[in-house]
Design a protein around this motif. Structure first.
Motif, short mmCIF file in Angstrom:
data_model
loop_
_atom_site.label_atom_id
_atom_site.label_comp_id
_atom_site.label_asym_id
_atom_site.label_seq_id
_atom_site.Cartn_x
_atom_site.Cartn_y
_atom_site.Cartn_z
N CYS A 1 0.78 -0.99 -0.05
CA CYS A 1 -0.10 -0.09 -0.08
C CYS A 1 0.86 1.32 0.05
CB CYS A 1 -0.98 0.02 1.19
SG CYS A 1 -0.21 -0.53 2.82
N CYS A 2 2.10 1.25 0.55
CA CYS A 2 2.91 2.40 0.56
C CYS A 2 4.28 2.12 0.19
CB CYS A 2 3.07 2.58 2.17
SG CYS A 2 1.56 2.85 3.11
N CYS B 1 2.02 -2.35 8.50
CA CYS B 1 2.56 -1.83 7.43
C CYS B 1 3.16 -0.41 8.16
CB CYS B 1 1.67 -1.35 6.31
SG CYS B 1 2.56 -0.12 5.36
N GLY C 1 4.54 2.42 6.96
CA GLY C 1 4.04 3.51 6.42
C GLY C 1 2.57 3.90 6.61
N CYS C 2 1.77 3.09 7.12
CA CYS C 2 0.28 3.01 7.53
C CYS C 2 0.52 3.52 9.12
CB CYS C 2 -0.44 2.03 7.09
SG CYS C 2 -0.82 1.83 5.51
#
Ligand code: ZN
Length: 250
Positions: free
Chosen positions: A166-167, A221, A223-224
């Protein structure tokens, strides 16, 4: 320490302890534990003392200066452990049969692998960013454990939090290493790719003979989840690093 125990696959507190530290604003730099990312070393050492206090006094710790390689060192014969406050080995993976020795890796998007074969009495930890994954450090790590009798069909492996598809936007120079694993990336309209390093490692473990039920892929994640974990990408080159660790209880 309890909130660091994010892995279900290990019998936490029985014969093994494993986890990943998280941000904590009571300490310097939100509790970063890296001595080599540019932060004041004395403040990082103060954080590492806090980390040390979470373990019984007899435990030693080995952490290393990570070089994005496939180098794995067997430290089963080591007698002294100075890793609580410094990193004196250059490598990306370590293996030991000694109980009471904490193996630790640092992360801020790069994932790590934590492995344990209870019957053989051996653990391993490796840092595997995309470069380490391209060089297949997971294989080197497990082959080093096999020298101590580890068997793929019973070895447990946790894949730690890291940056996920996702990132994680990458160029074709990254993806070209992983053509064999098309489920690990998605092409975008701008010609770049979204890449999932954990997926490659998961598929590689299956290839090596690990059982699905013995692999835990963290669904975090970085990044999230910047409120809990450091993310080099999302926090624009941050210096913070969290620690992933595994140790057999004495
Ligand atoms: Zn994400």
């Amino acid at each position: 320490m309890e909130k660091w125990n994010i892995y279900d696959i290990f019998e936490q507190g029985e014969s093994i302890i494993a986890g990943s530290t998280q941000k904590d604003d009571r300490f310097f730099y939100d509790f970063s534990l890296s001595l080599y990312a540019g932060d004041d070393k004395e403040k990082i050492k103060s954080n590492r003392e806090i980390f040390r206090e979470a373990f019984p006094e007899e435990y030693g710790l080995v952490s290393f200066y990570q070089i994005h390689s496939d180098k794995v060192i067997d430290i089963s014969e080591y007698k002294s452990f100075s890793g609580w406050l410094e990193s004196d080995i250059e490598a990306d993976g370590i293996v030991t049969t000694q109980k009471g020795v904490v193996l630790a890796t640092l992360g801020a998007d790069c994932l790590s692998l934590l492995m344990y074969d209870k019957e053989a009495g051996v653990i391993g930890a490796a840092h595997s960013g995309w470069r380490g994954t391209a060089q297949n450090i997971a294989k080197n790590l497990f082959e080093t454990m096999q020298k101590h009798g580890a068997k793929a069909e019973r070895t447990l492996c946790a894949i730690t939090p890291g940056i996920r598809e996702c990132c994680y936007e990458v160029g074709s120079e990254v993806v070209e290493h992983f053509k064999k694993y098309p489920s690990s990336f998605t092409k975008k309209s701008n010609g770049k790719y979204m890449f999932d390093n954990a997926e490659v490692n998961y598929l590689r473990l299956l290839e090596m003979g690990f059982k699905k039920e013995n692999i835990e892929v963290s669904d975090i994640c970085t990044g999230c989840s910047t409120e809990r974990f450091f993310s080099y990408r999302k926090e624009s080159g941050c210096r913070g690093r969290f620690m992933n660790y595994i140790a057999m209880k004495p």
